[in-house]
Enzyme design. Sequence first.
Site, PDB file in Angstrom:
ATOM      1  N   ASP A 218      20.173 -17.873  -7.867  1.00 10.67           N
ATOM      2  CA  ASP A 218      19.989 -16.707  -8.710  1.00 10.67           C
ATOM      3  C   ASP A 218      19.680 -15.560  -7.756  1.00 10.67           C
ATOM      4  O   ASP A 218      19.373 -15.765  -6.590  1.00 10.67           O
ATOM      5  CB  ASP A 218      18.862 -16.947  -9.734  1.00 10.67           C
ATOM      6  CG  ASP A 218      19.006 -15.991 -10.920  1.00 10.67           C
ATOM      7  OD1 ASP A 218      18.484 -16.307 -11.996  1.00 10.67           O
ATOM      8  OD2 ASP A 218      19.662 -14.934 -10.765  1.00 10.67           O
TER       9      ASP A 218
HETATM   10  C1  GLC Z   1      19.624 -12.143 -12.804  1.00  7.34           C
HETATM   11  C2  GLC Z   1      19.741 -13.325 -13.731  1.00  7.34           C
HETATM   12  C3  GLC Z   1      21.071 -14.035 -13.620  1.00  7.34           C
HETATM   13  C4  GLC Z   1      22.142 -13.012 -13.313  1.00  7.34           C
HETATM   14  C5  GLC Z   1      21.895 -12.510 -11.904  1.00  7.34           C
HETATM   15  C6  GLC Z   1      22.885 -11.408 -11.493  1.00  7.34           C
HETATM   16  O1  GLC Z   1      18.344 -12.044 -12.297  1.00  7.34           O
HETATM   17  O2  GLC Z   1      18.698 -14.302 -13.698  1.00  7.34           O
HETATM   18  O3  GLC Z   1      21.310 -14.703 -14.872  1.00  7.34           O
HETATM   19  O4  GLC Z   1      23.447 -13.600 -13.392  1.00  7.34           O
HETATM   20  O5  GLC Z   1      20.559 -12.048 -11.734  1.00  7.34           O
HETATM   21  O6  GLC Z   1      22.659 -10.254 -12.244  1.00  7.34           O
END
Ligand code: GLC
Length: 648
Positions: A218
């Site tokens: 993430d």
């Molecule tokens: C965010 C989310 C994830 C998302 C990523 C990119 O913090 O947790 O679901 O795809 O970052 O934006």
Amino acid sequence: MKFDIACLTLEEKLHLLCGKDWWCLENANGKLPDFRVGDGPSGLRKEIDGTWVSATLMPTLSVVSNTWSREMAFLDGETIANDCVENDVDVLLAPGVNIKRSPLCGRNFEYFSEDPYLAGTLAKEFINGVQKSGIGTSLKHFCLNNSETDRTHTSSEVDERVMREIYTRAFEIALEAKPWTVMCSYNKVNGVYSAENKWLLKDILRDKLHFDGLIVSDWRAVGIFYKAIKASLNLIMPHENDSFDNLLNAYNKGLLTDDEVDYSVQKILDLMEKAVSAVKTIKYTKKERHDNAVKIAEEGIVLLKNDNLLPIIKGTCLVNHPENPLINGGGSASVKTDFKMPDIIELLNKQAKSGAVFEKASHRNCEFILRAHDCDTVIITVNGEIEQETMDRETIKLSNLEEERILQLASANKNVVVVVIGGSAVDMSAWIDSVKAVVFCGYAGEGLNEALANIITGKTCPSGKLSESFPMCIEDTFMKLNHGNGFVNWYNDGVFVGYRYYDKYNLDVLFPFGYGLSYAKFSYTNLKIKKLGDTDFAISYDITNESDFDAKEVSEIYVKDVFASVIRPEKELKAFSKDLIKAHQTKTICCKLDKMAFAYYSIPSKDWYVENGEFIIMVGSSSRDIRLRDTVSINLDESIQYSKVSKY
Ligand code: GLC
């Protein structure tokens, strides 16, 4: 097209492992293709230098889940993929399948269900829909990210049976669609950050769930880069200033080996090969994508209460509906849509059967209440606080102001319809007995007003059912157990999550899992169960539509282990079907149950295990409205009973 790792220098390899910027991967000085990822579950979120690309804002996955329709989940994925193809996005960072352990979780709107079978089954269809169009997906967030507050440092403490039966089970089912990537979660699992957790990523995700695609972090979820790569994570996103140096220093100190670097680089090359060899298709025009958003919203809107008031086909109806109702939650699932929703009053009067007249309520509350006295029916839409990533809700009630307005209306008019917009369960106990009808829309996307107007006027018969329980109040949830202190989150509710919990403790709920009303009336008869093998059964039953409406019905198959050597839930969802049944027609529904309908996860044998004995098969219109039931026996020979069920 094959990309040869031998052509890459060490520097190019390390740059590959840590991205190029917030959304793109490195291209190794032109040796590799450009590659971009983009959110999200409600539609494409793509921004270039702060400018957002417009895309179709689809219903959130919680609304897709309330459709209980494999077809709608597939259509949702396919539709979003069209925007990705048009905007050169190679991987869509969706779907999220985290289990809805608490109705307070800020991201419940982005997820499917409290039940892993429903969540996994619909996520699988969503993935198929996206990837059929030549776009990859990212199944997220692996795993045990079931609350938002303190998500970046809380450790989810769970035993392996609970993890496998509830929290990784939806991933296990969705992995059958072969998502190109899996995204790890922010939180720790049993004390180690997911991104650096070799037991989680290697032993469970790769070796037990057999995922061989790319594992991506993430965003900013990785603390110690080399530990993540050693734990089997392949791509650290997004690129940060010190990303490359971080990895190079670890490599130079011998903390990261060539084999470990090459293993992850190869996963990135494999991902790029998938992207460049995929046939990217655009099936829908922009208008058709919007129409798909309406269609999915219609099937995901849930009629919760109806004392013979809906559909509204006569009389004067006063409507208080926001100019800009909430149609999505907040955070990375945001989408910029340039679609301007049509005015709901115009839609209602256009769809209205002869004799019904819909009137816009004044924004001045006193006139609204006064006018309500003189109308036959009143509709009020309430939003609640927007639900969003990074923060959980403090309450599941509407605001005091909204509750007061509903009660004021109910004192002025006995025929009140409350339309509820929200990302998760709502405590309606303060006002629900004072109104005659309740419609739950979730966050229904840009098609909200059209879908809602079709339901209210009866152009479309509601067919949505809740994919999460609505408790009487938050105190009735596991929240009363000591489930965490901001640093540690003990999953001491065990496998008893959602309806499994309310059944275990014999708790009444406001609306049960799998519940939703229709304008039609369905009867269930003629259950037949045929044994096909050791643990395989064919189930069939008849559903008759006793109304004048053509309508869709969701029927749900639950299984209960009559006597188990471990504690098991009262019932568990193991199959479901959504079927159009025309007015006064009868349809025979067929489902199959396999070994996973009966198995539990055995920690001693470290695998799924089917115990001999009797099992009750239940067919329900909801988890608490069981219409048919029968008992089957399983009597496996000792030699295979203890064998690894998954090796059948
Ligand atoms: C965010 C989310 C994830 C998302 C990523 C990119 O913090 O947790 O679901 O795809 O970052 O934006």
